[in-house]
Design a protein around this motif. Sequence first.
Motif, short mmCIF file in Angstrom:
data_model
loop_
_atom_site.label_atom_id
_atom_site.label_comp_id
_atom_site.label_asym_id
_atom_site.label_seq_id
_atom_site.Cartn_x
_atom_site.Cartn_y
_atom_site.Cartn_z
N GLN A 49 -6.59 11.31 7.18
CA GLN A 49 -5.74 11.65 8.31
C GLN A 49 -4.57 12.55 7.91
O GLN A 49 -3.91 13.13 8.76
CB GLN A 49 -5.30 10.39 9.08
CG GLN A 49 -4.50 9.40 8.30
CD GLN A 49 -3.04 9.43 8.69
OE1 GLN A 49 -2.68 10.06 9.67
NE2 GLN A 49 -2.22 8.77 7.90
N ALA A 108 -8.67 2.13 2.56
CA ALA A 108 -7.37 2.47 3.14
C ALA A 108 -6.89 3.82 2.60
O ALA A 108 -6.38 4.65 3.36
CB ALA A 108 -6.36 1.37 2.82
N LEU A 113 -3.45 -0.57 8.65
CA LEU A 113 -3.59 0.64 9.48
C LEU A 113 -2.22 1.21 9.86
O LEU A 113 -2.03 2.42 9.92
CB LEU A 113 -4.43 0.34 10.72
CG LEU A 113 -5.90 -0.04 10.45
CD1 LEU A 113 -6.62 -0.34 11.76
CD2 LEU A 113 -6.63 1.06 9.68
N TYR A 156 -6.14 7.21 4.56
CA TYR A 156 -4.84 7.86 4.44
C TYR A 156 -5.02 9.36 4.16
O TYR A 156 -4.46 10.21 4.86
CB TYR A 156 -4.00 7.21 3.33
CG TYR A 156 -2.82 8.05 2.94
CD1 TYR A 156 -1.67 8.07 3.74
CD2 TYR A 156 -2.87 8.90 1.83
CE1 TYR A 156 -0.61 8.89 3.43
CE2 TYR A 156 -1.81 9.72 1.51
CZ TYR A 156 -0.68 9.72 2.30
OH TYR A 156 0.37 10.54 2.01
N LYS A 184 0.46 0.97 8.05
CA LYS A 184 1.07 1.57 6.86
C LYS A 184 0.45 2.90 6.47
O LYS A 184 1.11 3.73 5.86
CB LYS A 184 0.99 0.59 5.69
CG LYS A 184 2.01 -0.55 5.84
CD LYS A 184 1.93 -1.50 4.69
CE LYS A 184 3.04 -2.54 4.80
NZ LYS A 184 2.88 -3.58 3.78
N ILE A 185 -0.83 3.08 6.76
CA ILE A 185 -1.44 4.36 6.37
C ILE A 185 -1.40 5.37 7.51
O ILE A 185 -1.94 6.47 7.40
CB ILE A 185 -2.90 4.19 5.87
CG1 ILE A 185 -3.78 3.53 6.93
CG2 ILE A 185 -2.92 3.35 4.58
CD1 ILE A 185 -5.23 3.44 6.52
N GLY A 186 -0.74 5.00 8.60
CA GLY A 186 -0.52 5.98 9.65
C GLY A 186 -1.65 6.08 10.67
O GLY A 186 -1.71 7.00 11.47
N ILE A 236 0.83 -1.22 0.00
CA ILE A 236 0.00 0.00 0.00
C ILE A 236 0.86 1.27 0.00
O ILE A 236 0.50 2.27 -0.61
CB ILE A 236 -1.01 -0.01 1.17
CG1 ILE A 236 -1.94 1.20 1.02
CG2 ILE A 236 -0.35 0.00 2.51
CD1 ILE A 236 -3.33 0.92 1.44
N GLU A 237 2.04 1.19 0.63
CA GLU A 237 2.88 2.40 0.67
C GLU A 237 3.35 2.77 -0.75
O GLU A 237 3.53 3.95 -1.07
CB GLU A 237 4.06 2.23 1.63
CG GLU A 237 4.96 1.04 1.38
CD GLU A 237 4.51 -0.23 2.12
OE1 GLU A 237 3.30 -0.46 2.24
OE2 GLU A 237 5.40 -1.01 2.54
N ILE A 256 0.36 4.51 -2.29
CA ILE A 256 0.21 5.86 -1.70
C ILE A 256 1.19 6.82 -2.35
O ILE A 256 0.86 7.96 -2.71
CB ILE A 256 0.43 5.80 -0.16
CG1 ILE A 256 -0.78 5.15 0.50
CG2 ILE A 256 0.68 7.19 0.42
CD1 ILE A 256 -0.64 4.88 1.99
#
Lengths: 222, 314, 125
Positions: A55, A48, C66, A52, C68-70, A9-10, A13
């Motif tokens: 937040q 997700a 969770l 992201y 990984k997305i902070g 996922i990073e 992102i």
Amino acid sequence: MIIAKPKPIEEIIELVKDLKSVLVAGCDGCVTVCEAGGMKEAQVLASALRMYFRQQGKDARVDETSLTRQCDRPYIAQLDDQIEKYDAVVSLACGAGVQFLAERFSKKPIFPGVNTCFIGVTEQKGEWTERCQACGDCILATTGGICPIARCSKRMANGPCGGSSSGKCEISKETACGWHLIYERLKELGQLDRFERPNDPKNWATSRDGGPRKIIKEVSQV
Amino acid sequence: MSTNNSAKTPSKLQKIMDAGHFGVTSECGPPRGADGRIVEEKANLIGDYVDAINVTDNQTAVVRLCSLAACIRIKQMGFEPILQMVSRDRNRIGMQADILGAASFGIHNMLCLTGDHQSFGDHPTAVNVFDLDSTQLIQTVKMMRDEKKLLSGFEMKVAPEMFIGCAANPFADPFEIRVARLAKKIAAGAQFIQTQCIYNMDKFKLWMQQVVDRGLHEKAHIMAGLTPMKSLGMAKYMKNKVPGMDVPDSVIERLAGVPKDKQAEEGIKMCIEQIQELKEVEGVRGFHIMAIEWEEKVPEIVKGGGLYPRPKVD
Amino acid sequence: MRLNYPTNIKIVKLPCSGRVDILHLMKAMEEGADGVFVAGCLEGDCHYQAGNLRAKKRVAYVKEILDKIGVGGERVAMYNLSAGQGPRFAEIAREMTEKIKALGPSPIRIAKRKAAGRPTTEEAA
């Protein structure tokens, strides 16, 4: 089927972090079956990404959808009237689907959301293994129905090599020796004479080596 | 990887061009058999008239005596070879090994190429490797030389010292990609560039102008590629059958205007005129004369072009 | 038994923890829950054989996302207890609530409130 694996996922992102609107597009074909890029995975990824952005204090729109197949024009055409709403699409289809979207929507960045890995089978729930390398000239009839190109680490035509030990490949004890399997199967079939017949150098021109491939079935053409 | 393109090597070709002289290279295609004397015969024809001799690596994907062995022969004759290496046939393990082997024999020039697809050659059913491409091969040789490291990161006690070259085709369409791609190869570490053979002088000058505008000629030595026409038939073949080749009608017409038995002579004359003209083009630092199966004409061309005798350097 | 447990917990009843989907946990967090815990049967005691083991894997999967997305993976948890362990449920509920309170409000909830122009009660205090 084509087996894929979700990208971390990073990594996704990093691709979309500066965008304002993203569509996560799953595919109902192979990637659904191998649980890498169907509607379910699209929903999880979209959720997700929304969290992201949220937040990070960013007001970005992330929607999800899934197309019947991303490798057929009529299905990707279903995005024609939505595509303008988004800055980019994260496609969870195999590499073919990602590229087909990119071809159709030439002004829209299309990012891959999965790593396309191989042609394989479901061993058991949650486990997939490779079976075929799409060489374009199937030799399974002569190798006991087990492909040495896909299943021998050296894709030897006349194995096993000296590194094979107790049915395991020299690269890893986890990996079965393809040629050991072939030998055992030929024995079962009473075809061990095949094993001792040297296989000549293969014609790789039908494989990826011959350049990008194309198949035409004239009778099917309109 | 560092960005130093001026790294000094023991290469004579580099010293000559660095000193401000025009460099002169020619090429020698090894035979399709094990007779190494053919390489020596060809090298003897051209050796005294050029600074270094390119040895092709299975050119057009046809199996030939290997470039490395032929280079060693040439080196042992007292001439300076340029090891051509295509990435089609070997992976990074094989190529790095060959680079080390070449260096161990005092070979100090390399031309890094991707190579023609095997479907053009005599083994169209072969696998192709292309583990690296030409740009990555340049990076690899540079890393081996400047950082004394293999791609794995392994540090060598003795590193190869290569003057790194690559090819450029100023004529392939679309034109706009060509200078950008050259810039990329130079960014990767190419120090000399041998161009595709030039017939369309106007287009070459236009390309060269763009190269100069970007200052690329100051980062790498551009060597103009030339292949003399043997006959009108050859010119027509080059125009119509060889991909990426740009032969203007004026060249065809000029050859057609002389009797058949004078065409070869006219071809040499045209080549010499090109050298004279190209010497005046900003950024051209040398000439790469590819007299295909016509090596005996290289001395005449070099002399006619005012490039003989070759300068001596330490 | 009239056991007390914190009132801020919203219980979602499911026939088996194996019914808990990754998406359920994700959605709860996305909607602004500060934490989610799955209360499954004791390992080895699943009426459907492996439902609680599946739930455990899914919780672990969501934790990873969770992190990984902070948002923080510690906001979701898996607990195992039997239907007869009422006091243990109340204890877990208190334990989880304290843990989440110590972590503070979920960054998603904070961001949502901010976007709506309303600070969280914790911030206001």
